[in-house]
Scaffold this active site. Structure first.
Site, short mmCIF file in Angstrom:
data_model
loop_
_atom_site.label_atom_id
_atom_site.label_comp_id
_atom_site.label_asym_id
_atom_site.label_seq_id
_atom_site.Cartn_x
_atom_site.Cartn_y
_atom_site.Cartn_z
N GLU A 72 0.80 -1.24 0.00
CA GLU A 72 0.00 0.00 0.00
C GLU A 72 0.83 1.28 0.00
O GLU A 72 0.50 2.23 0.72
CB GLU A 72 -0.93 0.01 1.21
CG GLU A 72 -1.90 -1.15 1.22
CD GLU A 72 -2.79 -1.18 2.44
OE1 GLU A 72 -3.98 -1.45 2.27
OE2 GLU A 72 -2.31 -0.94 3.57
C1 NGO Z 1 -4.09 -4.59 4.73
C2 NGO Z 1 -3.11 -3.49 5.09
C3 NGO Z 1 -2.88 -3.37 6.60
C4 NGO Z 1 -4.19 -3.41 7.35
C5 NGO Z 1 -4.93 -4.69 6.99
C6 NGO Z 1 -6.26 -4.78 7.70
C7 NGO Z 1 -2.02 -5.25 4.24
C8 NGO Z 1 -0.95 -6.12 3.72
N1 NGO Z 1 -1.92 -3.95 4.42
O1 NGO Z 1 -3.21 -5.72 4.59
O2 NGO Z 1 -2.21 -2.17 6.87
O3 NGO Z 1 -3.94 -3.42 8.73
O4 NGO Z 1 -5.16 -4.77 5.61
O5 NGO Z 1 -6.99 -5.92 7.38
#
Ligand code: NGO
Length: 521
Positions: free
Chosen positions: A333
């Site tokens: 992300e």
């Molecule tokens: C995503 C995000 C995390 C969140 C999570 C919550 C990933 C790999 N990045 O997973 O920052 O905490 O969802 O479900």
């Protein structure tokens, strides 16, 4: 018609019964052979009388088998009240043996368990296999074995033979210490629970926008500012690990054949580090501390050299703290990092992990960088097509499956269960169980799959009870996907074994979710 595997097992069981005779005077066992999670690869029950542990039972184990035997004795003494001495030689009812010449089929973690009326023989190539066998023995004893004080029971183990080994080398759980910190005592309780299901990796998510949870020499403000009181979601999740506390956790886990994988997320998810060290931003201005759960807004400044000094200091110190092979650099992300900068950043930092002797590991976005060919890629997508991951796997990368709509322990069970998120959907126990990591990511060959991991993000997890409620029983489902051969995969069987297992959690005071999909004993 070709005989089925189940059919062969029944025939073998009948033959064994014919050879060993019918049950003697022993009471029937409280459990059946094979009523184990994860289900063993091969189970051949016998109708011979079970073995019963008594006040005169002796355990024999020598050399490197001895610590596992001591652990077995320590596990059984509180509820049985028996002395259960461990001796290096002699005749014994329970024998643990390491055998260098044993069948290579068992590998490093497999084991064989032979139980007849007179005793138990546990064999493995390596101590990790004996430890796995110990977990099986525990589950074959009556649930009262979980009691911490003496119980009157017939401590029987059903007769037969189990030959077992894992499907995957990597069977992981992840705990997010960044959004809410969970102190070492809670992490240890979690390790105790996961090791019972033959989980062998614990991934610790140690830094994120809301908090930084591991002390790094030379960068003290990461923890004094980034990990202090007031950090974490809603400002109530503060705390951090000193390096000595971290080493202690690593040792504690290793004693239970669990390897810790540390993660520092970069170049995104770094707000806490930038609050502590504004020089890590491009304009040098400290952002405001964040206690909300939004994602994707922070980025290290990929054009500044200090970014790489910082990354290398962190990687070098984590590598020195980590006896295990993997070091996780996040990479998910990074919506505020331009794509070309992201790739250039990963091309520089992923090789730093190898420079310090470890294998780089990251969320599947790292597949965009060619350097990911030498890395382990954690697949967390809710879709099954990720061309970049397919390409990286083709170039040599290994893949760990954690699809968010199946393996994320932080998703709600249903929209009424308290705690958890639901951005990837709701995940009831059957949804967590009924998928095959081997064929999940389309185009990724089964040979590239290193294993499976269940991540537990902690946005909503204030205390350890919340951790348990989200993790159990679903972690048991993921553990079975990681350990048991696909041919044994069977929801009805799993559901029934889980229902029977519930009593063990209840006796240990584990706050688990009593899914309506399961008939709990
Ligand atoms: C995503 C995000 C995390 C969140 C999570 C919550 C990933 C790999 N990045 O997973 O920052 O905490 O969802 O479900």
């Amino acid at each position: 018609m070709r005989p089925t595997k189940a059919g062969l097992i029944v025939v073998a069981a009948l033959l064994l019964t014919a050879l060993t005779g019918s049950a003697g005077h022993r009471p029937p066992p409280a459990t059946t052979l094979g009523s184990v999670i994860p289900v063993p690869a091969q189970v051949v029950p016998s109708r011979a009388a079970p073995f019963e542990i008594t006040a005169s039972t002796v355990i024999v184990a020598a050399g490197a088998a001895r610590p596992v035997a001591d652990r077995l004795a320590a596990t059984l003494r509180p509820a049985t009240g028996f002395p259960l001495p461990v001796r290096p030689i002699g005749t014994a009812a329970i024998e643990l043996r390491l055998n260098a010449t044993a069948d290579p089929w068992f590998g490093d973690e497999g084991y064989q368990l032979e139980i007849d009326t007179t005793g138990v023989a546990l064999r493995a190539n390596r101590p990790a296999g004996l430890f796995a066998g110990l977990q099986t023995v525990r589950q074959l004893l009556p649930p009262a074995v979980e009691a911490l004080s003496v119980r009157q029971e017939h401590w029987t183990i059903p007769a037969g033979v189990i030959r077992d080994r894992p499907r995957y080398a990597y069977r992981g759980a992840m705990l997010d210490l960044a959004r809410h910190f969970h102190p070492p005592a809670d992490v240890k309780r979690f390790i105790d629970e996961i090791s019972r299901f033959k989980i062998n990796y614990l991934h610790l998510h140690l830094a994120d926008d809301q908090g930084w949870r591991i002390a790094i020499d030379g960068w003290p403000r990461l923890t004094t500012v980034g990990g202090g009181p007031g950090t974490g979601v809603r400002g109530i999740g503060g705390g951090f690990l000193t390096q000595e506390q971290y080493r202690d956790l690593v040792r504690y886990a290793a004693d239970r054949y669990v390897t810790i994988v540390p993660e520092i997320d970069m170049p995104g998810h770094v707000n806490a580090a930038q609050v502590a060290y504004p020089e890590l931003t491009c304009d040098g201005v400290a952002p405001r501390p964040r206690i909300d759960i939004r994602v994707g807004y922070s980025s290290l400044c990929t054009g500044k050299e200090i970014t790489y000094r910082f990354a290398e200091d962190v990687i070098r110190q984590l590598a020195a703290l980590t006896p295990g092979p993997y070091l996780h650099l996040g990479g998910d992300e990074a919506m505020s990092t331009p794509h070309a900068d992201y790739v250039a950043f990963e091309q520089r930092v992923l090789p730093l992990v190898a420079k310090y002797g470890k294998t780089a590991y990251g969320w599947h976005e790292i597949a965009a960088a060619p350097a990911a060919a030498d890395a382990v890629i954690q697949y967390w997508a809710v879709t099954r097509d990720r061309p970049a991951v397919v390409a990286a796997a083709g170039a040599g990368a290994k893949v760990v499956l954690s699809p968010a709509d199946r393996a994320y322990l932080d998703m709600q069970y249903d929209l009424l269960t308290p705690g958890g998120l639901h951005w990837a959907g709701t995940i009831e126990v059957r949804t967590a169980y009924d998928w095959d990591p081997g064929g999940w990511a389309r185009g990724v060959p089964a040979s590239a799959v290193l294993g499976v991991e269940a991540p537990l993000w902690s946005e909503t997890l204030r205390d350890y009870g919340d951790v348990e409620f989200q993790a159990f029983p679903r972690l048991a489902a993921i553990a079975e996907l990681g350990w048991s051969p696909w041919e044994t995969h069977d929801w009805i069987s799993f559901r029934d074994r889980l229902g029977a297992y519930g009593e063990r959690w209840t006796r240990r005071g584990v706050h688990f979710y009593r899914s309506p999909q399961v008939r709990w004993s």
